[in-house]
Design an enzyme around this catalytic site. Sequence first.
Site, PDB file in Angstrom:
ATOM      1  N   GLY A   9       0.715  -1.341   0.079  1.00 51.37           N
ATOM      2  CA  GLY A   9       0.035   0.079  -0.141  1.00 51.37           C
ATOM      3  C   GLY A   9       0.836   1.177   0.051  1.00 51.37           C
ATOM      4  O   GLY A   9       0.320   2.500   0.380  1.00 51.37           O
ATOM      5  N   ASN A  52      -1.326  -7.647  -4.973  1.00 49.56           N
ATOM      6  CA  ASN A  52      -2.149  -7.091  -3.665  1.00 49.56           C
ATOM      7  C   ASN A  52      -2.988  -8.446  -3.905  1.00 49.56           C
ATOM      8  O   ASN A  52      -3.838  -8.785  -4.705  1.00 49.56           O
ATOM      9  CB  ASN A  52      -2.803  -6.080  -4.225  1.00 49.56           C
ATOM     10  CG  ASN A  52      -1.846  -4.784  -3.773  1.00 49.56           C
ATOM     11  OD1 ASN A  52      -1.338  -4.437  -2.831  1.00 49.56           O
ATOM     12  ND2 ASN A  52      -1.630  -4.046  -4.884  1.00 49.56           N
ATOM     13  N   ARG A  78      -6.130  -9.191  -2.728  1.00 50.94           N
ATOM     14  CA  ARG A  78      -7.337  -8.773  -2.542  1.00 50.94           C
ATOM     15  C   ARG A  78      -7.940  -7.720  -3.485  1.00 50.94           C
ATOM     16  O   ARG A  78      -7.150  -7.582  -4.499  1.00 50.94           O
ATOM     17  CB  ARG A  78      -7.370  -7.814  -1.339  1.00 50.94           C
ATOM     18  CG  ARG A  78      -6.248  -6.734  -1.351  1.00 50.94           C
ATOM     19  CD  ARG A  78      -6.192  -5.548  -0.513  1.00 50.94           C
ATOM     20  NE  ARG A  78      -5.192  -4.525  -0.413  1.00 50.94           N
ATOM     21  CZ  ARG A  78      -5.214  -3.670  -1.147  1.00 50.94           C
ATOM     22  NH1 ARG A  78      -6.124  -3.383  -2.107  1.00 50.94           N
ATOM     23  NH2 ARG A  78      -3.890  -2.666  -1.241  1.00 50.94           N
TER      24      ARG A  78
END
Length: 449
Positions: free
Chosen positions: A164, A291, A293
């Site tokens: 992130g 990532n 997700r």
Amino acid sequence: MFKKILIANRGDIAVRVIRAAREMKIATVAVYSEADVDALHVQLADERVCIGPPDSKGSYLNAANILSAALITGCDAIHPGIGFLAEDASFAEKCAQIGLKYIGPPVKSIEMMGDKIQARMTMEKAGVPIVPGTNIALRDPAEAAKIAAKIGFPVMIKAAAGGGGRGIRVVREEADFPKTLKTAQMEAETSFGNPDVYIEKYIETFRHIEVQILADEHGNVVHLGERDCSLQTQRYQKMVEEAPAPNLPAPARKRICDAAVRAAKAAGYASAGTIEFIVAPDHTFYFMEMNTRLQIEHPITETVTGIDLVKWQIRVASGEKLAFSQRQIEWTGHAIEVRLTARDPLRDFAPSAGKIATVRLPGGLGVRIDTQIFSGYEVPPYYDSMLAKIIVWDTDRAGAIARMQRCLDEVEIVGVKTDLEYHKKIFASEAFQKGDLTTKFLATHVDAS
């Protein structure tokens, strides 16, 4: 198919999942902190459970309370949403231990890709290009300094458990390395509970291109094309994304997307996920991270493909096979997303909390709004500052830009500071309209004042 799903998140992503589940005739349970008692996702869900105080640690990061809420409401699955516990392998494992299906990838995939060093090694073995750097955790300052000097400055120090945009430090001069290394290790420990870091060569000028992956539990993996996410603040926070990436030649696009599929297969992946790449001016590309997700910017991929990623996450978790092959996926037109946030560009994008007295958001043909705000909504100081995602589509990029400019002119939010005017400057920039995008774009072309 599942009968009832708990959404272990808040904000616009919780609203997004609730809407998808409702269309699939699946009951939903919202969890909320004391600060979110009147939130939109709480209002829309079929059931709701308070899981703790306003701070994230006591509520949205409180795995025990979330799992208890799922059990007492009779859920058979949990959707983690974005952020909080969405990439926490231990949370996914706990779901399985108590008989709840985790709507996301296998625990091993989360663990593998969450460890950035192991991810680099996995990608290298799969033939996916990686940035020159280390594949071991570095703790000894002297050893790390020698390795950095051998790689050649500038270098990036990155948290092994990071993600992130957090846990990253750029070192341009050898003399600055020891102090920066110590700072990076402390930040990694604070943010991720793990002080391990590794080093990569810092590529000065590049684009941030990511590829959307969708895979099922039967070994089928497809990509849904790429997104350009180069427009980021100096803290690596994305502001504008678009699909497809402008000025990316078709051969380069194919190589990048094919590499993303290889990466997902190497990770043993199932669910929606994103492979992120650094792309140099000559279209040479390197794996950055995966990532495991859903991404904030997933709506632009849905817009150009017509594929609902949240519904397919749910279907894949329930055991369904993908209903389409790579050859059957089609891309139409151009989509752009703006992340409208409660941040003040004049104060280095400092968060702004408070009550929204008035809100007016755009609409019309080719416009989608993902949001949780409404007039009277209290923007809490405890969480992410996202207010709304404005997504536009048109047959080409010029049309999409014009549509977004019209949308931004229609927005009115009174009560908190926002980055609305800053976004208007981005779209007015000649360089942006030409598609001359790099991660240095905002610092070079857009004045926050």
